[in-house]
Design a protein around this motif. Structure first.
Motif, PDB file in Angstrom:
ATOM      1  N   GLN A 193      76.051   5.858  50.183  1.00 52.37           N
ATOM      2  CA  GLN A 193      75.160   4.787  49.773  1.00 52.37           C
ATOM      3  C   GLN A 193      73.739   5.311  49.528  1.00 52.37           C
ATOM      4  OE1 GLN A 193      76.867   1.990  49.350  1.00 52.37           O
ATOM      5  NE2 GLN A 193      78.637   3.045  50.260  1.00 52.37           N
ATOM      6  N   LYS A 194      72.907   4.447  48.975  1.00 54.93           N
ATOM      7  CA  LYS A 194      71.503   4.789  48.820  1.00 54.93           C
ATOM      8  C   LYS A 194      70.837   4.780  50.191  1.00 54.93           C
ATOM      9  CE  LYS A 194      67.252   3.409  46.432  1.00 54.93           C
ATOM     10  NZ  LYS A 194      66.610   2.422  45.524  1.00 54.93           N
ATOM     11  N   ILE A 195      70.164   5.874  50.537  1.00 51.89           N
ATOM     12  CA  ILE A 195      69.504   6.006  51.833  1.00 51.89           C
ATOM     13  C   ILE A 195      68.027   6.288  51.590  1.00 51.89           C
ATOM     14  CG2 ILE A 195      69.372   7.341  53.973  1.00 51.89           C
ATOM     15  CD1 ILE A 195      72.358   7.987  53.589  1.00 51.89           C
ATOM     16  N   THR A 196      67.171   5.457  52.127  1.00 48.52           N
ATOM     17  CA  THR A 196      65.738   5.610  51.896  1.00 48.52           C
ATOM     18  C   THR A 196      65.004   5.963  53.182  1.00 48.52           C
ATOM     19  OG1 THR A 196      65.177   3.298  52.320  1.00 48.52           O
ATOM     20  CG2 THR A 196      65.889   3.873  50.072  1.00 48.52           C
ATOM     21  N   LEU A 197      63.812   6.518  53.010  1.00 50.17           N
ATOM     22  CA  LEU A 197      62.954   6.808  54.150  1.00 50.17           C
ATOM     23  C   LEU A 197      62.618   5.521  54.905  1.00 50.17           C
ATOM     24  CD1 LEU A 197      61.157   8.870  55.707  1.00 50.17           C
ATOM     25  CD2 LEU A 197      59.322   8.298  54.113  1.00 50.17           C
ATOM     26  N   THR A 198      62.428   4.441  54.180  1.00 48.09           N
ATOM     27  CA  THR A 198      62.107   3.156  54.812  1.00 48.09           C
ATOM     28  C   THR A 198      63.235   2.688  55.717  1.00 48.09           C
ATOM     29  OG1 THR A 198      60.688   2.511  52.961  1.00 48.09           O
ATOM     30  CG2 THR A 198      61.526   0.744  54.375  1.00 48.09           C
ATOM     31  N   ASP A 199      64.495   2.843  55.263  1.00 47.52           N
ATOM     32  CA  ASP A 199      65.650   2.475  56.090  1.00 47.52           C
ATOM     33  C   ASP A 199      65.659   3.273  57.388  1.00 47.52           C
ATOM     34  OD1 ASP A 199      66.569   0.723  54.134  1.00 47.52           O
ATOM     35  OD2 ASP A 199      67.790   2.278  53.160  1.00 47.52           O
ATOM     36  N   ALA A 200      65.438   4.571  57.259  1.00 51.76           N
ATOM     37  CA  ALA A 200      65.451   5.447  58.438  1.00 51.76           C
ATOM     38  C   ALA A 200      64.303   5.125  59.380  1.00 51.76           C
ATOM     39  CB  ALA A 200      65.381   6.907  57.992  1.00 51.76           C
ATOM     40  N   ALA A 201      63.128   4.876  58.814  1.00 50.56           N
ATOM     41  CA  ALA A 201      61.960   4.567  59.639  1.00 50.56           C
ATOM     42  C   ALA A 201      62.178   3.290  60.443  1.00 50.56           C
ATOM     43  CB  ALA A 201      60.724   4.439  58.755  1.00 50.56           C
ATOM     44  N   LYS A 202      62.832   2.296  59.837  1.00 47.32           N
ATOM     45  CA  LYS A 202      63.119   1.050  60.552  1.00 47.32           C
ATOM     46  C   LYS A 202      64.049   1.299  61.735  1.00 47.32           C
ATOM     47  CE  LYS A 202      62.435  -2.169  56.686  1.00 47.32           C
ATOM     48  NZ  LYS A 202      63.110  -3.101  55.744  1.00 47.32           N
ATOM     49  N   LEU A 203      65.041   2.168  61.540  1.00 42.13           N
ATOM     50  CA  LEU A 203      65.955   2.499  62.636  1.00 42.13           C
ATOM     51  C   LEU A 203      65.217   3.143  63.797  1.00 42.13           C
ATOM     52  CD1 LEU A 203      69.091   3.928  60.795  1.00 42.13           C
ATOM     53  CD2 LEU A 203      68.985   1.858  62.173  1.00 42.13           C
ATOM     54  N   ALA A 204      64.187   3.918  63.457  1.00 38.28           N
ATOM     55  CA  ALA A 204      63.407   4.613  64.480  1.00 38.28           C
ATOM     56  C   ALA A 204      62.244   3.777  64.999  1.00 38.28           C
ATOM     57  CB  ALA A 204      62.885   5.937  63.911  1.00 38.28           C
ATOM     58  N   ASN A 205      62.104   2.565  64.468  1.00 34.80           N
ATOM     59  CA  ASN A 205      60.996   1.680  64.858  1.00 34.80           C
ATOM     60  C   ASN A 205      59.634   2.342  64.629  1.00 34.80           C
ATOM     61  OD1 ASN A 205      62.636  -0.533  65.781  1.00 34.80           O
ATOM     62  ND2 ASN A 205      63.093   0.665  67.625  1.00 34.80           N
ATOM     63  N   MET A 206      59.480   2.933  63.463  1.00 35.36           N
ATOM     64  CA  MET A 206      58.241   3.611  63.109  1.00 35.36           C
ATOM     65  C   MET A 206      57.865   3.258  61.683  1.00 35.36           C
ATOM     66  SD  MET A 206      59.221   7.380  64.695  1.00 35.36           S
ATOM     67  CE  MET A 206      57.583   8.090  64.537  1.00 35.36           C
ATOM     68  N   SER A 207      56.601   3.484  61.326  1.00 34.75           N
ATOM     69  CA  SER A 207      56.187   3.321  59.937  1.00 34.75           C
ATOM     70  C   SER A 207      56.759   4.468  59.115  1.00 34.75           C
ATOM     71  CB  SER A 207      54.662   3.328  59.830  1.00 34.75           C
ATOM     72  OG  SER A 207      54.150   4.618  60.133  1.00 34.75           O
ATOM     73  N   ASP A 208      56.788   4.292  57.781  1.00 37.20           N
ATOM     74  CA  ASP A 208      57.309   5.339  56.911  1.00 37.20           C
ATOM     75  C   ASP A 208      56.565   6.656  57.122  1.00 37.20           C
ATOM     76  OD1 ASP A 208      58.783   3.238  56.004  1.00 37.20           O
ATOM     77  OD2 ASP A 208      58.287   3.518  53.878  1.00 37.20           O
ATOM     78  N   SER A 209      55.258   6.595  57.128  1.00 39.34           N
ATOM     79  CA  SER A 209      54.439   7.802  57.257  1.00 39.34           C
ATOM     80  C   SER A 209      54.639   8.476  58.610  1.00 39.34           C
ATOM     81  CB  SER A 209      52.966   7.451  57.058  1.00 39.34           C
ATOM     82  OG  SER A 209      52.151   8.590  57.246  1.00 39.34           O
ATOM     83  N   ALA A 210      54.624   7.674  59.674  1.00 41.06           N
ATOM     84  CA  ALA A 210      54.783   8.236  61.017  1.00 41.06           C
ATOM     85  C   ALA A 210      56.157   8.869  61.182  1.00 41.06           C
ATOM     86  CB  ALA A 210      54.568   7.157  62.066  1.00 41.06           C
ATOM     87  N   PHE A 211      57.188   8.184  60.656  1.00 45.34           N
ATOM     88  CA  PHE A 211      58.541   8.736  60.775  1.00 45.34           C
ATOM     89  C   PHE A 211      58.689  10.022  59.981  1.00 45.34           C
ATOM     90  CE2 PHE A 211      62.860   9.176  59.104  1.00 45.34           C
ATOM     91  CZ  PHE A 211      63.549   9.340  60.299  1.00 45.34           C
ATOM     92  N   SER A 212      58.116  10.075  58.793  1.00 48.40           N
ATOM     93  CA  SER A 212      58.196  11.270  57.964  1.00 48.40           C
ATOM     94  C   SER A 212      57.641  12.491  58.691  1.00 48.40           C
ATOM     95  CB  SER A 212      57.444  11.050  56.645  1.00 48.40           C
ATOM     96  OG  SER A 212      57.506  12.209  55.843  1.00 48.40           O
ATOM     97  N   HIS A 213      56.463  12.314  59.314  1.00 51.21           N
ATOM     98  CA  HIS A 213      55.855  13.421  60.069  1.00 51.21           C
ATOM     99  C   HIS A 213      56.680  13.747  61.315  1.00 51.21           C
ATOM    100  CE1 HIS A 213      52.296  13.822  57.596  1.00 51.21           C
ATOM    101  NE2 HIS A 213      52.067  12.519  57.676  1.00 51.21           N
ATOM    102  N   PHE A 214      57.187  12.718  61.971  1.00 56.37           N
ATOM    103  CA  PHE A 214      57.985  12.905  63.185  1.00 56.37           C
ATOM    104  C   PHE A 214      59.264  13.682  62.869  1.00 56.37           C
ATOM    105  CE2 PHE A 214      61.348  11.146  66.016  1.00 56.37           C
ATOM    106  CZ  PHE A 214      60.867  11.641  67.222  1.00 56.37           C
ATOM    107  N   PHE A 215      59.940  13.303  61.792  1.00 57.39           N
ATOM    108  CA  PHE A 215      61.188  13.962  61.404  1.00 57.39           C
ATOM    109  C   PHE A 215      60.937  15.440  61.098  1.00 57.39           C
ATOM    110  CE2 PHE A 215      64.770  15.171  58.830  1.00 57.39           C
ATOM    111  CZ  PHE A 215      65.828  14.423  59.318  1.00 57.39           C
ATOM    112  N   LYS A 216      59.880  15.713  60.342  1.00 57.44           N
ATOM    113  CA  LYS A 216      59.563  17.093  59.979  1.00 57.44           C
ATOM    114  C   LYS A 216      59.214  17.922  61.223  1.00 57.44           C
ATOM    115  CE  LYS A 216      58.607  20.416  56.982  1.00 57.44           C
ATOM    116  NZ  LYS A 216      57.566  20.250  55.950  1.00 57.44           N
ATOM    117  N   ARG A 217      58.490  17.309  62.154  1.00 54.81           N
ATOM    118  CA  ARG A 217      58.098  18.026  63.370  1.00 54.81           C
ATOM    119  C   ARG A 217      59.320  18.330  64.242  1.00 54.81           C
ATOM    120  NH1 ARG A 217      54.649  14.671  64.798  1.00 54.81           N
ATOM    121  NH2 ARG A 217      55.744  13.536  66.457  1.00 54.81           N
TER     122      ARG A 217
END
Length: 287
Positions: A193-217
């Motif tokens: 399926q289509k998977i977006t950063l926004t979908d993932a961020a919601k699962l992690a209870n974080m904003s898109d930007s915060a989750f992006s940095h968190f995932f990379k770290r």
């Protein structure tokens, strides 16, 4: 297409592990897989080793750990090949003790081995001697020695991935973050399926930007790189084990168009999907 044979290992529910010491191994068995983990030592010879989608030559000592269902075979022209093999149940990963802090490095070792790990250097030589010693022990001593070997492998500084089909997926699965694990499971279950950063961020209870940095770290790769790598890994599996066309596999793995699929696959594997399928077929015919 030649199929990969599934070996039936003689391990039982009562065994922690089984070990075979073959001083004159013939390497006559074709490429195969099995649900058990395997630690394999090949000594005093040279030849070719195939693990997953990797074909490598070896000489002297070849020291590899394999995860469940990872295809493998060793071939050598020599007649005196010393091989020691340890096999143990895939259920070891789910044992309650693996959730304890002291066993976390061993748990990560087991998860990393799903793509095959090759050990080398002075530490590999030392652990090799421990395995040779294990073949001479009996009773409860074998259990403590076996666990010591796993712990030594978990902390071995010199090791490398053998087959890179599932490289980045394992990096994330071994993350200590529950939020990353939750997102990882979501991606695996919805890869078509289509998977977006926004979908993932919601699962992690974080904003898109915060989750992006968190995932990379946490993983050292970007979220989109991870998703694309999982999709390529899934495509590798389907190209090797199904008769579906590259176009069908493209959409089954969640790529939005074939040209994007071919571009990303080629960048990751250094060959097109069709070339990869032909490469795997040739390996199976050859071995």
């Amino acid at each position: 297409m030649t199929e990969i044979q599934q070996e039936i290992c003689p391990i039982t529910d009562d065994d922690l592990f089984i070990i075979f010491d073959r001083p004159n191994a013939k390497f006559e068995y074709p490429i195969h897989c099995h649900p058990e983990y395997e630690i394999n030592l090949v000594m005093e010879t040279s030849g070719t080793r195939v693990v997953g989608d990797s074909e490598m030559t070896f000489s002297g000592l070849d020291f590899v750990m394999l995860g469940p269902y990872l295809p493998h075979v060793w071939k050598s022209p020599g007649e005196k090949n010393h091989e020691i093999t340890i096999q143990f149940s895939k259920d070891l990963l789910n044992y309650h003790i693996m959730g304890k802090r002291l066993f976390m490095p061993v748990k990560q070792l087991l998860m990393d081995s799903t793509q095959g790990l090759c050990f080398y250097g002075e530490e590999a030589e030392r652990i090799k001697d421990e395995i040779v010693e294990l073949t001479k022990l009996q009773g409860f001593q074998t259990a403590t020695k076996f666990l010591n070997i796993l712990n030594s492998l978990a902390h071995a500084p010199r090791r490398k991935i053998v087959s890179n089909s599932y490289e980045s997926e394992n990096i994330v699965h071994t993350s200590k973050s529950r939020r990353i694990s939750r997102v990882c499971n979501y991606i695996s279950e919805n890869i078509a399926q289509k998977i977006t950063l926004t979908d993932a961020a919601k699962l992690a209870n974080m904003s898109d930007s915060a989750f992006s940095h968190f995932f990379k770290r946490q993983t050292s790769i970007s979220f989109i790189t991870y998703v694309n790598n999982v999709r390529v890994a899934k495509a590798c599996d389907m190209l090797a084990n199904t008769a579906l066309s590259a176009s069908e596999i493209c959409y089954e793995c969640g790529f939005n168009n074939k040209s994007n699929f071919i571009r990303l696959f080629t960048k990751r594997k250094n060959m097109t999907p069709i070339e990869y399928r032909n490469y795997i077929r040739q390996l199976l015919i050859k071995y």
